[in-house]
Every structure is written in structure tokens, then in C-alpha cells.
Scaffold this active site. Sequence first.
Site, PDB file in Angstrom:
ATOM      1  N   GLY A 122       0.795  -1.215   0.000  1.00 28.69           N
ATOM      2  CA  GLY A 122       0.000   0.000   0.000  1.00 28.69           C
ATOM      3  C   GLY A 122       0.828   1.266   0.000  1.00 28.69           C
ATOM      4  N   ALA A 126       1.639   3.225   9.642  1.00 27.80           N
ATOM      5  CA  ALA A 126       0.733   2.113   9.924  1.00 27.80           C
ATOM      6  C   ALA A 126      -0.636   2.615  10.368  1.00 27.80           C
ATOM      7  CB  ALA A 126       1.327   1.210  11.003  1.00 27.80           C
ATOM      8  N   TYR A 177     -11.856   6.038  13.227  1.00 27.12           N
ATOM      9  CA  TYR A 177     -10.700   6.343  12.372  1.00 27.12           C
ATOM     10  C   TYR A 177     -10.502   7.853  12.265  1.00 27.12           C
ATOM     11  CZ  TYR A 177      -7.707   6.508   8.215  1.00 27.12           C
ATOM     12  OH  TYR A 177      -6.680   6.765   7.323  1.00 27.12           O
TER      13      TYR A 177
END
Length: 254
Positions: A21, A95, A160
Site C-alpha cells: 500500500g 501504519a 478512524y
Amino acid sequence: MGERWEDDTHRVVLVTGAAGGLGGCIAARFYDHGYRVALTDLDEEAATKAAAELDPTGENAVGLALDVRDKDAFARARDRLVERWGAVHVLVNNAGHSKVESLMDITPESFAAVVETNMHGTFFGCQVFGSYFAERGYGRIVNLGSLAGQNGGTATGAHYAAAKGGVATLTKIFARDLGPRGVTVNAVSPGPQDLPVVRRTVDPEKLAQTEAMIPVGRLGRPQFIADMVVLLSAEHADTVTGACWDANGGLFMR
């Protein structure tokens, strides 16, 4: 590919969540610019494979296991790199863990899991490497924020968005504390990115709708995000700290 420094001036960077990613793209860009790169990930096998693809000799790239929820894991990774390459100069806290859930359906366990990776992980990384860099009188830390942390999130869960908002605040706090000691701390906040995982998992019709809502009409380019991170990590970027660089196609303007 950029020229490599001589051994006594080699720059070393640790990138978290780098097995693939955006993290993998960032790690590859540092490698192209002549850095020795530690690709860390919860999945050690994937990190090792990604490092071998960058540098089969293992001389300038290594894959390591790192659970960012564990502060001691950062210290262990730091010590391994110091033993291997003599020093570390840059930390990229990339991360992350994202989960799409309805606001009122988020459980305490789910909220904690997302915040632990995204915000606690950034905090631990900044603590461990911030202290190490400050002792050496030099260091660069770049945290990956998100558009969600700035606008409250539209396509991601509240946990998030809240965690990424915390990353933006932590960036300022560490920047203020570490600035006098030769360490800069900055953030990059991407909007939706054109990554393989996005193309694989998002319905094409929904993806087209998302692109249509972006003022520039397309998803972001991960390679450009990587370039931003590398630039903020440069030796001559010493007067940029506590900043958040946006790259969201015009979805959030200030």
C-alpha cells in the site's frame, strides 16, 4: 534512482506499515533517494518480502516485524537498526487501521482497536524515536494523517476520523517539544488515494462517484504522497515543523 551517500553519511529511515500500500510506496521512494530503508509491518513475512523486492542483497533494505501498539517494539526495532546500520535518522509513522462502521454501532472494542493502531502507534513511535533523535541532536518524524481527521470523515468510521484528528494534534505537540533539539515533526494528510487495494475492493460505480466529488476529478497519486514525505524528511527541511501538508484533490481547503 538517486545517488547513494557514502557509508559515513548514509541516511536510515524506518517506515511502519510498509509491507504494501501507501507505506510500501513511501519506503520505495526513500530507497530510490538513496536511503537505507527498514520496512516494518505487523506481518513480518510480508515486510521481509517487500524489502527483498527493493534490494535482494539486503544491504540497503530490511523487513522487520513491528506491532505499533507495543511501545517496546519500537525500541527493539530502533536497537536492531542501530546495530545493523549505526543510526536511524527518519521515522515515518504510516501504519493504520481503518474500519467502516455506522457511528452508533461502533463497539468499545472496535473503537479501541482502531485508536490503538492509528493514534497510540503514532504516539509511541514519536516517544521512542523522538527521544532517540533528541539525544543525537537530529531527526525527522513524518506522521500520516488523513483528510478524515480534518473534516470528520465521510467514507470512514468515526473511530478512524477521531484517531487521525489525534495524530494531527500529536504532531504539533511533539514538534513543539522536540524542535529546540534538532528534531522536526510533521504530518501529511492524504485524501482518497489510487491504490491497488482500492481498485480491488471498491465497487467501480462507487469509485466513479467518489472521483466525481473530488474537485480535480481523480484519486490521489500515492507516489506524490511519498515525495511529500521524503521532502519533509530532508536534511534541509529543518525549518518546517508542526506542519500538516494536505493532498486531497481540493476536498478540504484552508
